[in-house]
Design a protein around this motif. Structure first.
Motif, short mmCIF file in Angstrom:
data_model
loop_
_atom_site.label_atom_id
_atom_site.label_comp_id
_atom_site.label_asym_id
_atom_site.label_seq_id
_atom_site.Cartn_x
_atom_site.Cartn_y
_atom_site.Cartn_z
N SER A 61 0.83 -1.20 0.00
CA SER A 61 0.00 0.00 0.00
C SER A 61 0.86 1.25 0.00
CB SER A 61 -0.89 -0.02 1.24
OG SER A 61 -1.61 1.17 1.31
N SER A 62 0.33 2.32 -0.55
CA SER A 62 0.96 3.65 -0.56
C SER A 62 2.36 3.66 -1.13
CB SER A 62 0.99 4.24 0.85
OG SER A 62 -0.28 4.19 1.42
N ILE A 63 2.54 3.02 -2.27
CA ILE A 63 3.84 3.13 -2.93
C ILE A 63 3.69 3.84 -4.28
CG2 ILE A 63 4.90 1.15 -1.79
CD1 ILE A 63 4.47 -0.43 -4.36
N GLY A 64 2.46 4.20 -4.62
CA GLY A 64 2.28 5.00 -5.84
C GLY A 64 1.63 4.27 -7.01
N LYS A 65 0.96 3.15 -6.75
CA LYS A 65 0.35 2.40 -7.86
C LYS A 65 -0.79 3.18 -8.50
CE LYS A 65 -0.88 -1.02 -5.26
NZ LYS A 65 -0.47 -0.48 -3.95
N THR A 66 -1.68 3.68 -7.65
CA THR A 66 -2.80 4.45 -8.18
C THR A 66 -2.29 5.71 -8.87
OG1 THR A 66 -4.21 3.56 -6.46
CG2 THR A 66 -5.02 5.50 -7.58
N THR A 67 -1.22 6.28 -8.32
CA THR A 67 -0.62 7.47 -8.94
C THR A 67 -0.22 7.17 -10.39
OG1 THR A 67 0.25 8.04 -6.78
CG2 THR A 67 1.20 9.19 -8.66
N GLU B 296 -7.19 -1.42 -7.95
CA GLU B 296 -7.51 -2.31 -6.82
C GLU B 296 -8.11 -3.66 -7.22
OE1 GLU B 296 -6.54 -2.40 -3.96
OE2 GLU B 296 -5.66 -0.40 -3.93
N GLU C 115 -2.70 -4.83 -4.47
CA GLU C 115 -1.66 -5.28 -3.54
C GLU C 115 -1.29 -6.73 -3.83
OE1 GLU C 115 -2.30 -4.20 0.56
OE2 GLU C 115 -3.23 -2.32 -0.05
N MET D 13 12.07 3.78 -2.82
CA MET D 13 11.13 4.91 -2.87
C MET D 13 9.82 4.48 -3.51
SD MET D 13 13.62 8.07 -3.85
CE MET D 13 14.23 7.46 -5.41
N PHE E 30 8.88 5.01 -7.37
CA PHE E 30 9.77 6.04 -7.94
C PHE E 30 11.23 5.64 -7.89
CE2 PHE E 30 6.14 8.46 -6.08
CZ PHE E 30 5.53 8.77 -7.29
N PRO F 70 9.31 10.87 -1.78
CA PRO F 70 8.44 10.19 -2.75
C PRO F 70 6.98 10.56 -2.53
CG PRO F 70 9.70 8.59 -1.43
CD PRO F 70 10.12 9.94 -0.99
N ASP F 71 6.65 10.76 -1.27
CA ASP F 71 5.29 11.12 -0.92
C ASP F 71 4.91 12.46 -1.59
OD1 ASP F 71 2.89 11.26 0.62
OD2 ASP F 71 3.92 12.64 1.96
N ALA G 152 4.40 11.98 -5.29
CA ALA G 152 3.12 11.33 -5.57
C ALA G 152 1.99 12.34 -5.47
CB ALA G 152 2.89 10.18 -4.59
N LYS H 272 -0.70 13.67 -8.49
CA LYS H 272 -2.17 13.64 -8.38
C LYS H 272 -2.74 15.04 -8.59
CE LYS H 272 -3.09 9.34 -6.06
NZ LYS H 272 -3.45 8.62 -4.85
N1 LIG Z 1 6.53 5.92 -3.40
C1 LIG Z 1 5.91 6.46 -2.34
N2 LIG Z 1 6.54 6.62 -1.17
C2 LIG Z 1 5.88 7.16 -0.11
N3 LIG Z 1 4.62 7.54 -0.12
C3 LIG Z 1 3.94 7.42 -1.24
C4 LIG Z 1 4.54 6.86 -2.41
N4 LIG Z 1 3.64 6.83 -3.39
C5 LIG Z 1 2.52 7.33 -2.86
N5 LIG Z 1 2.69 7.69 -1.57
C6 LIG Z 1 1.68 8.26 -0.67
O1 LIG Z 1 0.58 7.40 -0.65
C7 LIG Z 1 -0.57 8.08 -1.06
C8 LIG Z 1 -1.41 7.16 -1.94
O2 LIG Z 1 -0.74 6.94 -3.18
P1 LIG Z 1 -1.28 5.89 -4.20
O3 LIG Z 1 -2.78 6.00 -4.20
O4 LIG Z 1 -0.59 6.07 -5.47
O5 LIG Z 1 -0.83 4.57 -3.49
P2 LIG Z 1 -1.18 3.07 -3.81
O6 LIG Z 1 0.11 2.36 -4.04
O7 LIG Z 1 -2.19 3.01 -4.88
O8 LIG Z 1 -1.77 2.57 -2.43
P3 LIG Z 1 -3.02 1.59 -2.14
O9 LIG Z 1 -2.55 0.20 -2.38
O10 LIG Z 1 -3.29 1.82 -0.69
O11 LIG Z 1 -4.12 1.99 -3.03
C9 LIG Z 1 -0.09 9.30 -1.82
O12 LIG Z 1 -0.98 10.35 -1.71
C10 LIG Z 1 1.19 9.61 -1.13
O13 LIG Z 1 0.94 10.41 0.00
#
Ligand SMILES: Nc1ncnc2c1ncn2[C@@H]1O[C@H](COP(=O)(O)OP(=O)(O)OP(=O)(O)O)[C@@H](O)[C@H]1O
Ligand SMILES: [Mg+2]
Length: 438
Positions: free
Chosen positions: A69-75, A119, A165, A200, A203, A212-213, A216, A220
């Motif tokens: 989670s929160s690694i930037g996939k949706t981004t 997702e 995930e 990161m 990224f 990275p945050d 991201a 968006k």
């Molecule tokens: N590479 C990263 N490192 C740290 N934080 C990140 C990174 N990418 C995204 N984030 C943070 O996580 C938030 C959600 O990003 P994103 O929706 O792209 O994540 P995701 O990988 O799709 O997560 P999920 O699996 O929870 O949907 C961003 O708004 C940002 O704050």
């Protein structure tokens, strides 16, 4: 040619192909910051593949970003989606949270453009596998009309980006019937580790952003202001000198395949290579058209990095069925090795009597020979072990790896004397070494 086309639909459709901001701002804020980030560059390249599918006659299919989670996939998905449109709360991105019937409609709406499905965790595990085939094969279910006649099934040609995930295989394994992912599904949705390995998340190059945050969040925000223009610019250039452009795309695709060809790799690998080649070619074409502000070769390099990540994640370049063969037999023995096998005498000669054990739901026999434990399966039980895979193929793979005994005729079946059977029976003999195989 000024032909006016009016589309009349039974229900008002949501039109995701909206425009906002400018191409210049999109290039500066989105595409330029993607540079050096292979996953994002691939996603943007994939964004331009849709209009090339039909002229190049290549098959549709998906690219799936898998990772925590929160690694930037949706981004990555929203960035690619901004090529085609946006607006609304989720921008251009759709979700896997749908039934297969619902997804038919969504796919048809995105014919020849780009479909982004976020997702994968949200789709029903029972439908995941079917949907993988359906989206890529471009045809919905044939249904009966009111009078019982066959109605024309929905059709589309679509490339999709997906995230989650877990992988498609893991999603399907959630089903209690424990469906295995088929090799055909694996080549239709290629699975790429979203984490680029630079610590990161997705990224690799932050372009001066402090974290990275922050990058991201920048992506968006930037795509919520600028969307829709890149596809229009790309399509205008594409149709202006269409024949030459399509030839160029084919040439680029071929070049990528030649550069990344792996000698001796399985046909499934070549097919996936073609999928990456399509993205690489679309990316290069978009940069030659001046839509992507990158320099020549950048899209190739990004696609190559992701192709290598795909091979890594897959565990090599052999056929998926061969790789799974060993795993399937091993899983069976791990689960039932001590409960479903009847112990028989080995080195002492012909086993004409069982050692006093009671085995419920017997799958085969186990014995010690030459200091080795061996499992002996009768052909019908072997089918159960192979769990829907081709039993002959599984046996051949085991023979190749010296995990199965071969008869004097070189075949995997050997004649064995077993308790309770007067004549020698044809069996498969598997060495317990399989439990230690990498
Ligand atoms: N590479 C990263 N490192 C740290 N934080 C990140 C990174 N990418 C995204 N984030 C943070 O996580 C938030 C959600 O990003 P994103 O929706 O792209 O994540 P995701 O990988 O799709 O997560 P999920 O699996 O929870 O949907 C961003 O708004 C940002 O704050
Ligand atoms: Mg997400």
């Amino acid at each position: 040619m000024n032909e006016r086309v009016i589309f009349q639909s039974a229900v008002p459709l949501d039109n995701p192909y909206r425009c906002a901001g400018s191409l210049k701002a999109w290039q500066d804020e989105v595409a330029a910051n993607a540079l050096g980030n292979s996953r994002l560059m691939l996603a943007l390249s994939v964004g331009f593949t849709g209009p090339l599918l039909q002229p190049l006659s290549v098959e549709g299919g998906g690219y799936h970003y898998r990772g925590g989670s929160s690694i930037g996939k949706t981004t990555a998905l929203v960035s690619a989606g901004s090529i085609w449109g946006g607006g609304g709360i989720n921008g251009y991105v759709d979700t896997w949270r749908a039934t297969s019937n619902g997804l038919e409609g969504v796919a048809a709406l995105h014919c020849d453009t780009l479909l982004c499905l976020d997702e994968i965790g949200q789709i029903d595990a029972r439908e995941a596998g079917q949907v993988a085939y359906m989206l890529s094969n471009g045809q919905g279910k044939t249904r009966a009309g009111r009078g019982g006649e066959a109605r024309k099934a929905a059709e589309w040609r679509v490339v999709f980006l997906s995230s989650g995930e877990i992988s498609l295989a893991q999603k399907m394994a959630e089903d209690s019937r424990n469906r295995r992912v088929m090799a055909g599904q694996e080549v239709r949705i290629v699975d790429i580790a979203a984490d680029a390995g630079a610590g990161m998340g997705i990224f690799e190059d932050l372009h001066g952003f402090e974290s990275p945050d922050a990058l991201a969040r920048h992506f968006k925000a930037a795509v919520s202001r600028n969307y829709g223009h890149p596809s229009i610019a790309f399509l205008k250039k594409l149709v202006d000198g269409r024949v030459a452009n399509i030839d160029r795309a084919a040439e680029l695709m071929k070049a990528f395949q030649e550069q990344n060809h792996i000698a001796g790799a399985d046909g499934q690998v070549s097919r996936v290579l073609a999928r990456f080649a399509l993205a690489a070619a679309a990316g290069e074409l978009a940069l030659e058209f001046g839509v992507l502000p990158w320099k020549s070769g950048d899209a190739f390099a990004a696609a190559k990095t992701c192709f290598e990540a795909w091979i890594d994640g897959r565990g090599g370049t052999e056929a998926a069925e061969d790789r799974d063969a060993v795993a399937t037999v091993r899983r069976f023995l791990e689960a039932h090795g001590s409960s479903r096998f009847e112990l028989i005498l080995g080195d002492q000669g012909v086993a004409d009597q069982t050692i006093d054990t009671r085995v419920v739901n017997r799958a085969g026999f186990v014995r010690h020979r030459n200091d080795q434990r061996e499992y002996v399966f009768l052909p019908e039980a072997w089918k159960e072990v192979c769990a829907g895979m081709d039993p002959g193929r599984v046996a051949r793979v085991l023979v190749q790896r010296s995990l199965m005994e071969v008869g004097s005729d070189g075949k995997p079946q050997t004649k064995q004397r077993l308790p309770g059977i007067n004549k020698p029976a044809r069996c498969y003999v598997v060495s317990a070494n399989i439990l230690a195989e990498d």
